[in-house]
Design a protein around this motif. Structure first.
Motif, PDB file in Angstrom:
ATOM      1  N   ARG A 139       4.428   5.646  -5.660  1.00 18.17           N
ATOM      2  CA  ARG A 139       5.063   5.220  -6.666  1.00 18.17           C
ATOM      3  C   ARG A 139       5.593   6.484  -7.637  1.00 18.17           C
ATOM      4  O   ARG A 139       4.914   7.673  -7.272  1.00 18.17           O
ATOM      5  N   VAL A 151       2.327   1.633  -3.515  1.00 23.75           N
ATOM      6  CA  VAL A 151       1.204   2.293  -4.362  1.00 23.75           C
ATOM      7  C   VAL A 151       1.190   3.782  -4.206  1.00 23.75           C
ATOM      8  O   VAL A 151       1.139   4.650  -5.095  1.00 23.75           O
ATOM      9  N   LEU A 203       0.765  -2.286  -7.577  1.00 25.65           N
ATOM     10  CA  LEU A 203      -0.819  -3.032  -7.390  1.00 25.65           C
ATOM     11  C   LEU A 203      -0.802  -4.699  -7.502  1.00 25.65           C
ATOM     12  O   LEU A 203      -1.391  -5.278  -6.605  1.00 25.65           O
ATOM     13  N   GLN A 252       1.034  -1.308  -0.091  1.00 25.07           N
ATOM     14  CA  GLN A 252      -0.001   0.080  -0.101  1.00 25.07           C
ATOM     15  C   GLN A 252       0.883   1.322   0.007  1.00 25.07           C
ATOM     16  O   GLN A 252       0.554   2.170  -0.728  1.00 25.07           O
ATOM     17  N   LEU A 291       0.384  -5.763  -4.068  1.00 28.87           N
ATOM     18  CA  LEU A 291      -0.888  -5.469  -3.123  1.00 28.87           C
ATOM     19  C   LEU A 291      -1.889  -6.635  -3.364  1.00 28.87           C
ATOM     20  O   LEU A 291      -2.513  -7.122  -2.154  1.00 28.87           O
ATOM     21  N   ARG A 292      -2.164  -6.972  -4.496  1.00 25.88           N
ATOM     22  CA  ARG A 292      -3.242  -7.928  -4.741  1.00 25.88           C
ATOM     23  C   ARG A 292      -2.923  -9.274  -4.225  1.00 25.88           C
ATOM     24  O   ARG A 292      -3.622 -10.018  -3.665  1.00 25.88           O
ATOM     25  N   GLN A 321      -3.044  -9.087  -0.430  1.00 29.67           N
ATOM     26  CA  GLN A 321      -4.613  -9.101   0.036  1.00 29.67           C
ATOM     27  C   GLN A 321      -5.061 -10.549   0.012  1.00 29.67           C
ATOM     28  O   GLN A 321      -5.771 -10.965   0.725  1.00 29.67           O
ATOM     29  N   LEU A 326       3.870   1.524 -10.001  1.00 30.02           N
ATOM     30  CA  LEU A 326       2.548   1.650  -9.716  1.00 30.02           C
ATOM     31  C   LEU A 326       1.750   0.036 -10.244  1.00 30.02           C
ATOM     32  O   LEU A 326       1.433  -0.481  -9.287  1.00 30.02           O
ATOM     33  N   GLN A 327       2.295  -0.376 -11.374  1.00 29.65           N
ATOM     34  CA  GLN A 327       1.660  -1.799 -11.985  1.00 29.65           C
ATOM     35  C   GLN A 327       2.472  -2.951 -10.930  1.00 29.65           C
ATOM     36  O   GLN A 327       1.596  -3.707 -10.466  1.00 29.65           O
TER      37      GLN A 327
END
Length: 147
Positions: free
Chosen positions: A106, A103, A116, A100, A119-120, A123, A112-113
């Motif tokens: 960045r 993100v 993310l 997080q 992060l996914r 999660q 950013l990609q």
């Protein structure tokens, strides 16, 4: 009539054995696979894999990959796969918090990609660990060792 399931990552064979059904995180939603399913090759997104064998459910956190269904054989080539009992929830939570922050801080679209995607994955691990912490389940690793 059960089907053969094999889950493989670059590091190890996570599972190989007979199962009755599975629900996988397909790229466009959940995919339910039963014996004698039509042939299929698909991309898997990060998410929870549910496997039912002998009336017991097992859960894994997948970080993406591919699935092939052919006859009564399913092969999952996963980027990473962890049995719910292998997930350290505290470490997964820390990884989610770090992602997080990445993100938020960045500096480019590529960063950013990557942030993310991290992060996914984090999660998914946290969600699977929390959802299954108190739910009855059987470790796929233990099931495979018992035969």
């Amino acid at each position: 009539m059960p089907m053969e399931l094999q889950i493989i990552t670059a590091e190890r064979e996570v599972f190989s054995g007979e199962v009755d059904t599975l629900v996988a995180p397909g790229i466009e939603g959940q995919l339910g696979i039963l014996p004698n399913h039509a042939p299929l090759i698909t991309v898997l997104q990060p998410g929870e894999l549910m496997v039912r064998a002998a009336g017991e459910e097992s859960y894994l956190a997948l970080s993406g990959g591919y699935m092939e269904v052919l006859g009564n054989r399913v092969i999952i080539l996963a980027d990473a796969a962890e049995d719910v009992d292998e997930i350290d929830e505290a470490r997964a939570q820390e990884a989610m918090e770090r992602a997080q922050q990445r993100v938020a801080n960045r500096e480019s679209e590529a960063e950013l990609q990557q942030a993310l995607a991290s992060l996914r994955r984090a999660q998914v691990r946290v969600t699977v660990a929390r959802r299954r912490r108190n739910a009855p389940h059987r470790s796929m690793v233990a099931r495979q060792q018992l035969g």
